[in-house]
Design an enzyme around this catalytic site. Structure first.
Site, short mmCIF file in Angstrom:
data_model
loop_
_atom_site.label_atom_id
_atom_site.label_comp_id
_atom_site.label_asym_id
_atom_site.label_seq_id
_atom_site.Cartn_x
_atom_site.Cartn_y
_atom_site.Cartn_z
N ASP A 53 23.46 42.14 45.28
CA ASP A 53 23.04 42.00 46.67
C ASP A 53 21.66 42.65 46.87
OD1 ASP A 53 25.71 40.96 47.49
OD2 ASP A 53 26.30 42.94 46.83
N HIS A 75 30.72 44.86 49.23
CA HIS A 75 30.19 43.65 48.60
C HIS A 75 30.96 42.47 49.19
CE1 HIS A 75 28.86 40.62 45.86
NE2 HIS A 75 30.11 40.37 45.52
P1 NAI Z 1 35.68 33.78 35.74
O1 NAI Z 1 36.91 33.25 36.42
O2 NAI Z 1 34.75 32.84 35.08
O3 NAI Z 1 36.13 34.84 34.65
C1 NAI Z 1 37.04 35.86 34.93
C2 NAI Z 1 37.75 36.19 33.63
O4 NAI Z 1 38.56 37.35 33.87
C3 NAI Z 1 38.68 35.10 33.14
O5 NAI Z 1 38.33 34.77 31.81
C4 NAI Z 1 40.07 35.72 33.23
O6 NAI Z 1 40.93 35.29 32.20
C5 NAI Z 1 39.75 37.19 33.12
N1 NAI Z 1 40.75 38.10 33.67
C6 NAI Z 1 41.48 37.96 34.80
N2 NAI Z 1 42.33 38.97 34.94
C7 NAI Z 1 42.14 39.81 33.90
C8 NAI Z 1 42.72 41.02 33.47
N3 NAI Z 1 43.69 41.60 34.17
N4 NAI Z 1 42.27 41.59 32.33
C9 NAI Z 1 41.29 41.01 31.60
N5 NAI Z 1 40.71 39.84 31.94
C10 NAI Z 1 41.13 39.25 33.07
O7 NAI Z 1 34.95 34.68 36.84
P2 NAI Z 1 33.45 35.21 36.84
O8 NAI Z 1 32.57 34.18 37.46
O9 NAI Z 1 33.10 35.74 35.51
O10 NAI Z 1 33.60 36.40 37.92
C11 NAI Z 1 34.37 37.53 37.63
C12 NAI Z 1 34.59 38.37 38.88
O11 NAI Z 1 33.37 38.86 39.37
C13 NAI Z 1 35.21 37.60 40.05
O12 NAI Z 1 36.19 38.43 40.67
C14 NAI Z 1 34.05 37.37 40.98
O13 NAI Z 1 34.48 37.23 42.33
C15 NAI Z 1 33.29 38.67 40.78
N6 NAI Z 1 31.88 38.66 41.17
C16 NAI Z 1 31.38 39.84 41.68
C17 NAI Z 1 30.07 39.94 42.03
C18 NAI Z 1 29.52 41.23 42.59
O14 NAI Z 1 28.34 41.23 42.96
N7 NAI Z 1 30.26 42.32 42.67
C19 NAI Z 1 29.16 38.79 41.89
C20 NAI Z 1 29.76 37.61 41.31
C21 NAI Z 1 31.09 37.58 40.97
#
Ligand code: NAI
Length: 335
Positions: free
Chosen positions: A159, A187
């Site tokens: 952000d 966030h």
């Molecule tokens: P994605 O869905 O592509 O990947 C998430 C991965 O986490 C998946 O491979 C899934 O199998 C794995 N996963 C789920 N639960 C798990 C657990 N208990 N232990 C280990 N692995 C687990 O999602 P992406 O795009 O990589 O985003 C990840 C997270 O980051 C989401 O929650 C998203 O909302 C968040 N995010 C946060 C941002 C921030 O600025 N704080 C910015 C963009 C995304």
């Protein structure tokens, strides 16, 4: 040669990690002279995909990458790590209520907090990226009684970078020449991106900014940028989120730029009247592997109102899952 850092990354087969891991391994996070060992954690169902990621890491032949371990559980994955990036989280499913999302993530982050407490280095630095990131960081910390709450942070650096990028583009200045931008709060779309103290080449930008643009275009644009990207790409931010995580960890470990501050979600110590016990984005300075909240920034009525709205949202999130957490300790509510 320096001793390798052991770095855990959860959600390691996901989209953000697909940028993040390769950047860590190439030295973008901790420097081109710091070897790393990656301890990658995924759900059991995603281990096959994770093996593919590990093959690609091997195929890059990164000189700084001294090992890659794959784990389907947090307890093994967090063993002896100095840094933990908690990227994986339960995404919001169709028709899922917000309180169910909070509860499902409370389960994941409670277990991860306990595992960090029991298996990570006592001085581990934790960054939570997976949403709802601030509350997930609070949950993990509450389950890690032997670690300081100050070791648990969440990411608002994306952000912060968005605010700099959008402001810089508007006034025709490179983002790197802008300083003193801050993001306050959660966030989420209630966050408050704050340019009242921003400077370009050391000069305040406010006098030349149209206030209407700040209030009606800039602030909502930064707040809703995640949604704008999903609409355009059909996928959520990944490379820019990885960049935010790199910046956050690098500054925390190696120090933030002199004469500037950055934004990090950290446990409130009551600064600026924000309630203790929640993880809130503040402007911070980092030095010698630690951060401190920047004090004394002027807050007018409009800013106060915005800071309060995002604080209230975090207090609501906390109230929704409080019954799932161990009792709050004195330290958690004070640090
Ligand atoms: P994605 O869905 O592509 O990947 C998430 C991965 O986490 C998946 O491979 C899934 O199998 C794995 N996963 C789920 N639960 C798990 C657990 N208990 N232990 C280990 N692995 C687990 O999602 P992406 O795009 O990589 O985003 C990840 C997270 O980051 C989401 O929650 C998203 O909302 C968040 N995010 C946060 C941002 C921030 O600025 N704080 C910015 C963009 C995304």
């Amino acid at each position: 040669m320096k001793r390798p850092f052991r770095i855990a990354v959860t959600g390691a087969a996901g989209s953000i990690s697909n940028s993040l891991l390769f950047r860590i391994a190439s030295g973008d996070m901790f420097g081109k002279d710091q070897p790393v060992i990656l301890q990658l954690i995924e759900r059991a169902e995603a281990m096959q995909a994770l093996r593919g990621v590990a093959m690609e890491l091997e195929d890059c032949a990164f000189p700084l990458l001294h090992g890659v371990r794959l784990h389907d559980n947090a307890e093994d994955g967090f063993r002896n790590v100095s840094h933990a990036l908690l990227v994986g989280a339960k995404p919001r499913g169709k028709g899922m209520e917000r309180k169910d999302l909070l509860a499902e993530n409370a389960e994941i982050f409670s277990r991860q907090g306990k595992a960090l407490n029991d298996f990570a280095n006592p001085d581990v630095k934790v960054l939570v990226v997976g949403n709802p990131a601030n509350t997930n960081a609070m949950i993990a910390s509450r389950n890690a009684p032997d670690l300081s709450p100050a070791q648990f942070t969440a990411m608002s650096r994306l952000d912060h970078n968005r605010a700099k990028g959008i402001l810089g583009n508007h006034i025709g200045v490179n983002a790197g020449d802008l300083t003193h931008v801050a993001v306050w709060g959660n966030h989420s779309p209630t966050q408050y991106p704050d340019v009242r103290n921003a400077k370009a080449f050391g000069e305040p930008v406010m006098p030349s900014l149209d206030q209407k643009w700040v209030e009606e275009t800039f602030i909502p644009r930064v707040q809703k940028r995640g949604g704008e990207i999903i609409e355009a790409r059909g996928l959520s931010s990944a490379a820019s989120a990885a960049q935010g995580a790199i910046d956050h960890m690098r500054d925390w470990e190696l120090g933030s730029r002199d004469g500037d501050f950055v934004s990090m979600c950290v446990f409130s110590d009551g600064s600026y009247g924000i309630a203790k016990g929640i993880v809130y984005s503040f402007p911070v300075r980092c030095r010698y592997g630690r951060y401190e909240i920047v004090q004394g920034l002027p807050i007018d009525d409009e800013a106060r109102k915005r800071m309060k709205a995002t604080e209230d949202e975090l207090l609501e999130e906390k109230a929704a899952i409080e019954h799932l957490l161990p009792k709050e300790t004195e330290a958690a509510s004070q640090e």
